[in-house]
Design a protein around this motif. Structure first.
Motif, PDB file in Angstrom:
ATOM      1  N   LEU A  27       0.833  -1.203   0.000  1.00 10.12           N
ATOM      2  CA  LEU A  27       0.000   0.000   0.000  1.00 10.12           C
ATOM      3  C   LEU A  27       0.865   1.249   0.000  1.00 10.12           C
ATOM      4  N   GLU A  28       1.984   1.186   0.744  1.00  5.59           N
ATOM      5  CA  GLU A  28       2.882   2.340   0.769  1.00  5.59           C
ATOM      6  C   GLU A  28       3.448   2.598  -0.635  1.00  5.59           C
ATOM      7  N   THR A  29       3.831   1.516  -1.330  1.00  9.65           N
ATOM      8  CA  THR A  29       4.334   1.650  -2.696  1.00  9.65           C
ATOM      9  C   THR A  29       3.273   2.269  -3.611  1.00  9.65           C
ATOM     10  N   LEU A  30       2.038   1.762  -3.434  1.00 11.83           N
ATOM     11  CA  LEU A  30       0.943   2.304  -4.236  1.00 11.83           C
ATOM     12  C   LEU A  30       0.775   3.804  -3.968  1.00 11.83           C
ATOM     13  N   ALA A  31       0.827   4.156  -2.668  1.00  9.88           N
ATOM     14  CA  ALA A  31       0.654   5.564  -2.307  1.00  9.88           C
ATOM     15  C   ALA A  31       1.777   6.417  -2.892  1.00  9.88           C
ATOM     16  N   ILE A  32       3.037   5.886  -2.826  1.00  6.86           N
ATOM     17  CA  ILE A  32       4.164   6.629  -3.400  1.00  6.86           C
ATOM     18  C   ILE A  32       3.927   6.862  -4.889  1.00  6.86           C
ATOM     19  N   SER A  33       3.466   5.806  -5.588  1.00  7.28           N
ATOM     20  CA  SER A  33       3.307   5.937  -7.040  1.00  7.28           C
ATOM     21  C   SER A  33       2.208   6.946  -7.368  1.00  7.28           C
ATOM     22  N   ILE A  34       1.137   6.959  -6.568  1.00  5.38           N
ATOM     23  CA  ILE A  34       0.047   7.904  -6.849  1.00  5.38           C
ATOM     24  C   ILE A  34       0.505   9.338  -6.597  1.00  5.38           C
ATOM     25  N   MET A  35       1.113   9.565  -5.422  1.00  4.86           N
ATOM     26  CA  MET A  35       1.543  10.932  -5.114  1.00  4.86           C
ATOM     27  C   MET A  35       2.648  11.386  -6.066  1.00  4.86           C
ATOM     28  N   VAL A  86       8.398   9.788  -3.182  1.00  6.74           N
ATOM     29  CA  VAL A  86       7.411  10.631  -3.871  1.00  6.74           C
ATOM     30  C   VAL A  86       8.113  11.757  -4.625  1.00  6.74           C
ATOM     31  N   TRP A 146       1.852   6.477 -14.552  1.00  4.57           N
ATOM     32  CA  TRP A 146       1.527   5.859 -13.269  1.00  4.57           C
ATOM     33  C   TRP A 146       1.906   4.374 -13.301  1.00  4.57           C
TER      34      TRP A 146
END
Lengths: 289, 273
Positions: free
Chosen positions: A82-90, A168, A229
């Motif tokens: 989830l952290e990786t996903l969040a990094i990629s989104i931000m 990020v 993304w």
């Protein structure tokens, strides 16, 4: 009259065009030479790979099994994913904002050339100012793009410490440059006929931008951002290797401490989120275009 | 309305597209411009609608010398001239209402233009214009889902809401079928007659020019070949105007070509009605 002349000119060029038989041969020779030279330069050694490679890889792969599926580790992996996903989104969001902010200055047909400037009467100072703004924005985007994201991540880890935030920043800055180039190509390829029509009604450049250019460009901007993304979710998993959070950081630890079973779990997690984002992004892009 | 004094446009230093053209167009006139392709008609229109800057001569719009205007004054002058293009030049992804209201941009501030994208301003004007061109039900349709003829009507509606003094139509019917071509030319001529707006139209079709316009200008090689009422346009004039053009172009213009000549059309053979 001009038509007659041009047809005579065509006839001449047909007569003058010799079949160039040597050309395909020369091209083939050039390609072969380039491949041979690259193989030498990259020290490609097939026998070496075939002699010891399969054995070593198989034994390492064997050590990976079975994946570590203890609940507490699965939970930690899920958190990392989830952290990786969040990094990629931000990171993608930051990149899109950066590119959107800079691309209009880095686009020749909005800054000094083309139909919008046919009747431009700006003085030398304003013209120079525009040109230097254009060159400045263009070289800034080039700089952001040419420095790899992993190098940016190292720099930002120094600046703000370990964790997802430097990831990020690294993704945002590098991909800001990449998207700037892609957005720029979109802007330089918009249909200029509606632009000419809007200008002819007495519209200002700002009005032409929002009525004639953005409606054409925005869907493509969004499609490119989504595509980046997909690239960023893979990159976000790698950036952890230099301490920028997410799954990568856990992979780095697993490799360093020989925790092979955990490594397999983490690799499977990457597979799952990358595939998920690929599908989601492709679906969203189909909606837009 | 327009006065041209030795107006000149040169591309790339040596391609003379408009060659010292002088003429006068009175307010409320309907003028057709005909001639072979490559004659410089489109360049002439792009000078007249103030897209291009002339390289020589003077261009008067009423009492205003518009050839060298720029900035705010240039935009104000452009607002007085509405242009219709062969390819419609609409924004395909915008809905019809915004493409029509784009004609108001010259009269609007930047913020009003932005706001209109969310809440269309002067909606009645857009609706009235679409009614006048016969497609009021398309107000909220997406522009790229309309047929070519409907898109040309949207482009005409855009000019109507602009409320210009002059309408320039550059080959407005070159990409629609013949029946529709008659309808669109008739519509524009009627708008010009009823509202007193000056109308200049580039036409590929000699037949349409002679049928609907009280004044016909033959344009070739960047110069005016003839300028007179349609009854005074002779076959010899048309023959000279279109001499040496290709067969397909002659057919497009409605001029019959001898069957044995694949490339060159010699004769002044235009049939008079």
């Amino acid at each position: 009259m001009p038509r007659v002349q041009s047809s005579i000119a065509d006839a001449h060029s047909v007569v003058g065009r010799q079949p160039r038989r040597w050309f395909p041969l020369a091209m083939a020779a050039a390609v072969v030479t380039l491949v041979w030279w690259s193989a030498r330069g990259a020290e490609v050694d097939l026998p070496l790979l075939l002699r010891d490679g399969p054995q070593a890889m198989l034994s390492y792969a064997g050590k990976l099994f079975p994946p570590d599926l203890r609940p507490e580790f699965l939970l930690d992996t899920a958190f990392g994913a989830l952290e990786t996903l969040a990094i990629s989104i931000m990171g993608s969001l930051l990149a899109t904002l950066l590119a959107f902010g800079a691309v209009f200055f880095a686009s020749a047909n909005l800054m000094y050339a083309g139909v919008l400037f046919e009747r431009e009467a700006a003085g030398r100072v304003r013209r120079g100012l525009r040109l230097s703004l254009y060159l400045g924005a263009k070289s800034l985007l080039n700089l952001l793009r040419t420095i790899p994201d992993i190098v940016w991540a190292t720099v930002f880890v120094f600046a703000v410490g370990l964790g997802p935030f430097p990831g990020v920043l690294a993704l945002g800055v590098h991909n800001g440059g990449v998207l700037g180039k892609l957005f720029g190509e979109v802007l330089e390829n918009v249909d200029r006929r509606p632009i000419e029509a809007l200008q002819a009604t007495g519209a200002t450049r700002f009005q032409i931008l929002i009525y004639g250019i953005l409606p054409q460009a925005l869907p493509q901007f969004l499609a490119y951002a989504l595509y980046r993304w997909e690239v960023n979710i893979r990159a976000a998993a790698m950036l952890g290797l230099v301490g920028a959070g997410g799954l990568g950081q856990r992979i780095h630890i697993a490799i360093s401490l020989f925790l092979e079973h955990q490594l397999l779990t983490l690799l499977l997690a990457i597979y799952v989120i990358v595939t998920a984002v690929d599908y989601l992004s492709a679906y969203l892009r189909r909606l837009i275009i | 309305m327009y006065r041209l004094e030795n107006l000149r446009k040169v591309f790339d230093g040596d391609l003379v597209a408009v060659d010292d053209v002088s003429m006068k167009v009175d307010p409320g006139e309907q003028v057709a411009v005909i001639g072979p392709s490559g004659a410089g008609k489109t360049t002439l229109f792009r000078l007249l609608n103030l897209t291009l800057c002339p390289d020589g001569g003077r261009l008067w719009l009423g009492d205003l010398d518009v050839g060298r205007l720029h900035g705010r004054a240039l935009r104000a002058a452009r607002r007085r001239i509405g242009t219709i293009y062969q390819q419609h030049n609409l924004v395909p992804r915008l809905s019809v209402v915004h493409n029509v209201l784009a004609g108001r941009l010259g009269a609007w501030s930047g913020w009003r233009a932005v706001w209109s994208l969310f809440r269309p301003q002067e909606l009645e004007a857009a609706h009235a214009a679409l009614t006048q061109v016969g497609i009021p039900e398309k107000l909220y349709a997406r522009t790229d889902e309309l047929s070519g003829g409907q898109q040309q009507r949207v482009a005409i509606a855009r000019v109507l809401v602009q409320e210009p003094e002059i309408i320039l139509a550059d080959e407005p019917v070159a990409s629609v079928d013949p029946n529709l071509a008659h309808a669109i030319v008739r519509l524009l001529v009627e708008i010009s007659r009823s509202s007193g707006k000056t109308l200049l139209m580039n036409l590929h079709s000699v037949e349409l020019a002679l049928a609907y316009f009280p004044r016909v200008i033959g344009f070739r090689g960047g110069k005016i070949e003839f300028d007179r009422p349609p009854v005074d346009v002779t076959e010899e004039m048309l023959g000279r105007l279109y001499a040496g053009i290709s067969r397909s172009e002659a057919e497009e213009a409605g001029i019959p070509t001898p069957h044995d000549s694949p490339l060159i059309c010699y004769g002044p053979l235009f049939p008079r009605k």
